[in-house]
Design a protein around this motif. Structure first.
Motif, PDB file in Angstrom:
ATOM      1  N   ALA A   4      51.221  33.446  45.022  1.00 16.17           N
ATOM      2  CA  ALA A   4      51.207  33.002  43.504  1.00 16.17           C
ATOM      3  C   ALA A   4      51.598  34.593  42.730  1.00 16.17           C
ATOM      4  O   ALA A   4      51.511  35.368  43.399  1.00 16.17           O
ATOM      5  N   ARG A   5      51.728  34.426  41.432  1.00 18.86           N
ATOM      6  CA  ARG A   5      52.107  35.495  40.792  1.00 18.86           C
ATOM      7  C   ARG A   5      50.650  36.630  40.860  1.00 18.86           C
ATOM      8  O   ARG A   5      49.714  35.908  40.727  1.00 18.86           O
ATOM      9  N   PRO A   6      50.575  37.893  40.765  1.00 17.74           N
ATOM     10  CA  PRO A   6      49.547  38.573  40.707  1.00 17.74           C
ATOM     11  C   PRO A   6      48.708  38.365  39.664  1.00 17.74           C
ATOM     12  O   PRO A   6      48.880  37.816  38.536  1.00 17.74           O
ATOM     13  N   LEU A   7      47.369  38.147  39.988  1.00 19.38           N
ATOM     14  CA  LEU A   7      46.489  38.092  39.076  1.00 19.38           C
ATOM     15  C   LEU A   7      45.425  39.066  38.899  1.00 19.38           C
ATOM     16  O   LEU A   7      45.169  39.873  39.895  1.00 19.38           O
ATOM     17  N   LEU A   8      44.835  39.405  37.642  1.00 15.68           N
ATOM     18  CA  LEU A   8      43.993  40.554  37.441  1.00 15.68           C
ATOM     19  C   LEU A   8      42.699  40.221  37.860  1.00 15.68           C
ATOM     20  O   LEU A   8      41.920  40.986  38.565  1.00 15.68           O
ATOM     21  N   ARG A   9      42.161  38.874  37.687  1.00 14.42           N
ATOM     22  CA  ARG A   9      41.095  38.396  37.899  1.00 14.42           C
ATOM     23  C   ARG A   9      41.139  37.131  38.945  1.00 14.42           C
ATOM     24  O   ARG A   9      42.176  36.508  38.843  1.00 14.42           O
TER      25      ARG A   9
END
Length: 355
Positions: A4-9
Motif C-alpha cells: 500500500a502507499r507509505p503511511l506515517l503511522r
C-alpha cells in the motif's frame, strides 16, 4: 505480498509472550497513548499462560487499557485468525508460536520479528544462551522480515546492531541490553518502515535446521547438566548461559561416611560459580599442591575462616569455584553451611561428591 502507499503511522498487531516482548511493547504503548508517531492503532496478542512468576504482554496491555487477546491453544494457531487487511504491520517478539503463511499474508505491509543474535548465527529459541556458552566476544539483535516462504529465523535483515560481550557478562545483563536495543530498533523500523523494508538485505546463509551448525534449539533441563569432564572454563560459560533455564546442575553423592547404603544421587544446582581467573592466589596455590590424579567431581574446601568459595574438580586438571548451591529438597547453602552440614573437613579433598 500486497503493498500500500507509505503511511506515517501504522495499525500494529503485536505478538509476544513476556520478558523481551514486554520491553519491546512498552514504547509502542507509550506512543499509541501519546503522540501516535508510529502507532495509530495497537492490539496485543499473547499466550493464555505466561511464564511462571512473570506478567506477559497480555497482562501488560490490560494494565494500560490497550486492546488485547490470548491465543486459545497452548501450542498452535490453528484455531486463531485475524481479519484480512485489518493490520498494516505485525511485530513478533518471542511469540512462542510458528506464524503460518495464511496469517502472514493478511498484513498489509508486512511482518517483522526481533531476534537477539547476529543472524544467521544462532537461529532458534536460545540465541542469548548460545552466545554466552560459546564465550562469544560479540552478540547482537536483528529485526528481520517474516515472509511466507522463509525458514525459521531466515528472513531478510531489516535492521542489525551488535552488543559487545565480556567473558563474565551475565545472562541477565545480556538479556536486558538485547531487550532495550530491540525495543529501540522496533520503534525506528516502524518509524521508517517503507525505507527499511525496501533496503532489507538477505541473510548470507540459509540452510535447514538440521544442517545449521550454529542452530540454538530450545534448552531442556537435561541440557543444563554440568559435564565435569570438561575444563572449568567451559563449565563457567555453560553455567552463565543457562541461568534463565533453572541453572546448571550436577548429581550430588553424599560422602560415604554419611550416606545410607542405598542413598541415591540428588540433583544439585550450582547457583553461583567462579572462573579460575577469579580464585584467590592462596586458594589457587593450595589446589595446585593437591595430589595428582584426583577424579572429576572431587570437592575441596579452604580453611573455615576463608570458606566463602569451595572448589570442584573439573576436566584437564582444572577446578571450578562455587559460592552457593542448592541440593534438592534442601535450602540453598553457602560453602560453610555445606561443609558443616555434611561434616566435611577443610583442606581435605573428597573424591566422588559430584558427577
Amino acid at each position: 505480498m500486497r503493498r500500500a502507499r507509505p503511511l506515517l503511522r501504522h495499525s500494529v498487531l503485536f505478538l509476544g509472550s513476556g520478558g523481551i516482548s514486554n520491553v519491546c511493547l512498552q514504547p509502542l504503548i507509550a506512543d499509541y497513548q501519546g503522540c501516535q508517531r508510529v502507532c495509530r492503532d495497537l492490539r496485543v496478542v499473547g499466550p493464555r499462560a505466561s511464564p511462571a512468576g512473570e506478567a506477559g504482554v497480555v497482562q501488560l496491555a490490560a494494565a494500560h487499557g490497550v486492546a488485547h487477546e490470548s491465543v486459545p491453544h497452548p501450542k498452535s494457531l490453528r484455531t486463531w485468525d485475524i481479519e484480512d487487511g485489518r493490520w498494516d504491520v505485525g511485530v513478533v517478539v518471542s511469540f512462542r508460536y510458528f506464524l503460518p503463511a495464511r496469517l502472514i499474508k493478511k498484513f498489509r505491509l508486512g511482518v517483522i520479528n526481533v531476534h537477539p543474535s547476529l543472524l544467521p548465527k544462532y537461529r532458534g529459541s536460545s540465541p542469548l544462551q548460545a552466545a554466552l556458552r560459546n564465550n562469544d566476544e560479540e552478540g547482537g539483535v536483528c529485526v528481520i522480515k517474516i515472509e511466507p516462504d522463509d525458514i525459521l529465523d531466515g528472513g531478510d535483515i531489516v535492521s542489525e546492531q551488535s552488543i559487545p560481550l565480556q567473558w563474565n557478562t551475565s545472562y541477565r545483563a545480556y538479556h536486558d541490553e538485547a531487550s532495550r536495543l530491540g525495543a529501540d530498533m522496533v520503534f525506528t523500523v516502524l518509524d521508517q518502515f517503507e525505507a527499511r523494508w525496501q533496503a532489507a538485505r538477505p541473510q548470507p546463509r540459509k540452510v535447514p535446521r538440521a544442517e545449521d551448525p550454529t542452530f540454538a534449539p530450545l534448552i531442556t533441563r537435561n541440557d543444563c547438566r554440568l559435564d565435569l569432564a570438561l575444563p572449568a572454563q567451559h563449565l563457567y560459560h555453560h553455567h552463565r548461559s543457562v541461568a534463565a533455564n533453572g541453572g546448571a546442575w550436577a548429581h550430588f553423592h553424599r560422602p560415604s561416611a554419611l550416606a545410607m547404603p542405598s542413598a541415591a544421587a540428588l540433583r544439585c544446582t550450582f547457583v553461583s560459580v567462579h572462573h579460575p581467573a577469579e580464585f584467590p592466589a592462596a586458594h589457587a596455590g593450595a589446589l595446585a599442591a593437591l595430589p595428582g590424579g584426583l577424579p572429576a567431581g572431587t570437592v575441596w574446601f579452604p580453611a573455615k575462616k576463608e570458606c566463602r568459595v569451595f572448589y570442584v574438580k573439573a576436566g584437564g586438571g582444572s577446578w571450578l569455584g562455587c559460592s552457593k548451591l542448592h541440593v534438592a529438597c534442601e535450602r540453598p547453602k553457602n560453602p560453610l553451611d555445606f561443609m558443616s552440614g555434611y561434616r566435611l573437613k577443610p583442606m581435605v579433598p573428597y573424591p566422588g561428591v559430584f558427577s
